[in-house]
Scaffold this motif. Structure first.
Motif, mmCIF file in Angstrom:
data_model
loop_
_atom_site.group_PDB
_atom_site.id
_atom_site.type_symbol
_atom_site.label_atom_id
_atom_site.label_comp_id
_atom_site.label_asym_id
_atom_site.label_seq_id
_atom_site.Cartn_x
_atom_site.Cartn_y
_atom_site.Cartn_z
ATOM 1 N N ALA A 147 -15.191 -26.966 -61.482
ATOM 2 C CA ALA A 147 -16.152 -27.041 -60.379
ATOM 3 C C ALA A 147 -17.306 -27.969 -60.731
ATOM 4 C CB ALA A 147 -16.691 -25.646 -60.071
ATOM 5 N N ASP A 148 -17.959 -28.483 -59.692
ATOM 6 C CA ASP A 148 -19.165 -29.297 -59.848
ATOM 7 C C ASP A 148 -20.409 -28.421 -59.897
ATOM 8 O OD1 ASP A 148 -17.804 -31.862 -59.541
ATOM 9 O OD2 ASP A 148 -17.514 -31.244 -57.462
ATOM 10 N N LEU A 149 -20.267 -27.183 -59.405
ATOM 11 C CA LEU A 149 -21.407 -26.268 -59.313
ATOM 12 C C LEU A 149 -20.905 -24.844 -59.448
ATOM 13 C CD1 LEU A 149 -24.470 -25.769 -58.520
ATOM 14 C CD2 LEU A 149 -23.602 -25.474 -56.195
ATOM 15 N N LEU A 150 -21.659 -24.037 -60.191
ATOM 16 C CA LEU A 150 -21.397 -22.606 -60.289
ATOM 17 C C LEU A 150 -22.423 -21.883 -59.422
ATOM 18 C CD1 LEU A 150 -20.999 -22.480 -64.158
ATOM 19 C CD2 LEU A 150 -19.157 -22.304 -62.465
ATOM 20 N N LEU A 151 -21.952 -21.016 -58.555
ATOM 21 C CA LEU A 151 -22.812 -20.201 -57.701
ATOM 22 C C LEU A 151 -22.538 -18.752 -58.104
ATOM 23 C CD1 LEU A 151 -24.795 -20.312 -55.309
ATOM 24 C CD2 LEU A 151 -22.817 -20.243 -53.780
ATOM 25 N N LEU A 152 -23.457 -18.176 -58.890
ATOM 26 C CA LEU A 152 -23.197 -16.897 -59.546
ATOM 27 C C LEU A 152 -24.117 -15.785 -59.063
ATOM 28 C CD1 LEU A 152 -22.877 -18.131 -63.260
ATOM 29 C CD2 LEU A 152 -21.075 -17.937 -61.519
ATOM 30 N N ASP A 153 -23.502 -14.679 -58.679
ATOM 31 C CA ASP A 153 -24.244 -13.454 -58.377
ATOM 32 C C ASP A 153 -24.809 -12.925 -59.693
ATOM 33 O OD1 ASP A 153 -25.183 -11.100 -57.203
ATOM 34 O OD2 ASP A 153 -23.224 -10.124 -57.261
ATOM 35 N N MET A 154 -25.988 -12.381 -59.657
ATOM 36 C CA MET A 154 -26.592 -11.846 -60.877
ATOM 37 C C MET A 154 -26.131 -10.437 -61.193
ATOM 38 S SD MET A 154 -28.181 -13.350 -63.088
ATOM 39 C CE MET A 154 -28.791 -11.933 -63.973
ATOM 40 N N MET A 155 -26.075 -9.582 -60.197
ATOM 41 C CA MET A 155 -25.776 -8.173 -60.453
ATOM 42 C C MET A 155 -24.330 -7.862 -60.057
ATOM 43 S SD MET A 155 -29.358 -6.399 -59.305
ATOM 44 C CE MET A 155 -29.444 -7.193 -57.716
ATOM 45 N N ILE A 181 -30.411 -23.929 -62.283
ATOM 46 C CA ILE A 181 -31.214 -25.016 -61.712
ATOM 47 C C ILE A 181 -31.948 -24.550 -60.464
ATOM 48 C CG2 ILE A 181 -29.849 -26.891 -62.696
ATOM 49 C CD1 ILE A 181 -28.525 -27.223 -59.908
ATOM 50 N N ALA A 182 -31.500 -23.388 -59.926
ATOM 51 C CA ALA A 182 -32.154 -22.816 -58.750
ATOM 52 C C ALA A 182 -31.743 -21.356 -58.630
ATOM 53 C CB ALA A 182 -31.757 -23.584 -57.492
ATOM 54 N N THR A 221 -22.240 -27.794 -66.514
ATOM 55 C CA THR A 221 -22.124 -27.655 -65.063
ATOM 56 C C THR A 221 -23.368 -26.960 -64.516
ATOM 57 O OG1 THR A 221 -19.726 -27.489 -65.262
ATOM 58 C CG2 THR A 221 -20.697 -26.717 -63.198
ATOM 59 N N PRO A 222 -23.977 -27.511 -63.484
ATOM 60 C CA PRO A 222 -25.163 -26.861 -62.903
ATOM 61 C C PRO A 222 -24.818 -25.489 -62.326
ATOM 62 C CG PRO A 222 -24.738 -28.997 -61.861
ATOM 63 C CD PRO A 222 -23.618 -28.738 -62.798
ATOM 64 N N VAL A 223 -25.785 -24.597 -62.396
ATOM 65 C CA VAL A 223 -25.588 -23.250 -61.869
ATOM 66 C C VAL A 223 -26.764 -22.858 -60.981
ATOM 67 C CG1 VAL A 223 -26.612 -22.140 -63.905
ATOM 68 C CG2 VAL A 223 -25.071 -20.840 -62.465
ATOM 69 N N ILE A 224 -26.413 -22.216 -59.878
ATOM 70 C CA ILE A 224 -27.400 -21.603 -58.993
ATOM 71 C C ILE A 224 -27.098 -20.110 -59.015
ATOM 72 C CG2 ILE A 224 -28.232 -21.354 -56.628
ATOM 73 C CD1 ILE A 224 -27.417 -24.275 -56.142
#
Length: 129
Positions: free
Chosen positions: A47-55, A100-101, A77-80
Motif C-alpha cells: 500500500a501507499d498509505l496505512l489507515l489504522l484504527d487505534m483501538m 503523519i495525521a 509507508t505513511p500512516v494515518i
C-alpha cells in the motif's frame, strides 16, 4: 491511484470508510478487521498509505504499525491513525509513533477522501506501481 490498507475492527466504520474512499475514484482500498489479518495481507499487498484504527482487540494501531515496519515494503509507508480518543496528548503520542495525521471518529464520510488527499499532497508520498 493511491493504494490504501485500512485496518478497522468495527464493520460499520469499515464499510463507511470503504464507500467514502471508493466514491472518490482516487483510492484502491483493501481492508482488514484485525491486526493479524493485516500483517498477512501486508506481505502480498503493498500500500501507499496505512489507515489504522487505534483501538482494536488483540493489538492496537501503534503496535500494528511497529509490526508492519519490520516488513521491508512498509519501512517508510505513511500512516494515518483513526481514533475516537483525540485529545492533544493522544494526537501527539500517535504522531510520535509515526503517524503523519490523526482522523477523529466519528468522521464526516463526505470529506474523508479530501482529508486524506490533503495529507498525502502535503507530504512526500509517492504511489507505488
Amino acid at each position: 491511484m493511491f493504494k490504501i490498507l485500512h485496518v478497522e475492527d468495527d464493520p460499520d466504520i469499515q464499510e463507511i470508510t470503504y464507500l467514502a474512499l471508493q466514491l472518490s475514484e482516487r483510492f484502491e482500498v483493501r481492508q482488514c478487521s484485525c491486526a493479524s489479518e493485516a500483517i498477512l495481507l501486508a506481505k502480498e499487498y503493498v500500500a501507499d498509505l496505512l489507515l489504522l484504527d487505534m483501538m482494536m482487540p488483540g493489538m492496537n494501531g501503534d503496535s500494528l504499525l511497529s509490526e508492519l515496519r519490520m516488513l521491508p515494503q512498509y519501512e517508510d509507508t505513511p500512516v494515518i491513525f483513526m481514533t475516537a480518543r483525540a485529545n492533544s496528548e493522544e494526537v501527539a503520542a500517535l504522531k510520535q509513533a509515526g503517524g503523519i495525521a490523526v482522523i477523529t471518529k466519528p468522521f464526516e464520510p463526505l470529506t474523508l477522501a479530501g482529508q486524506i488527499m490533503k495529507v498525502l499532497n502535503d507530504g512526500p508520498v509517492k504511489t507505488r506501481v
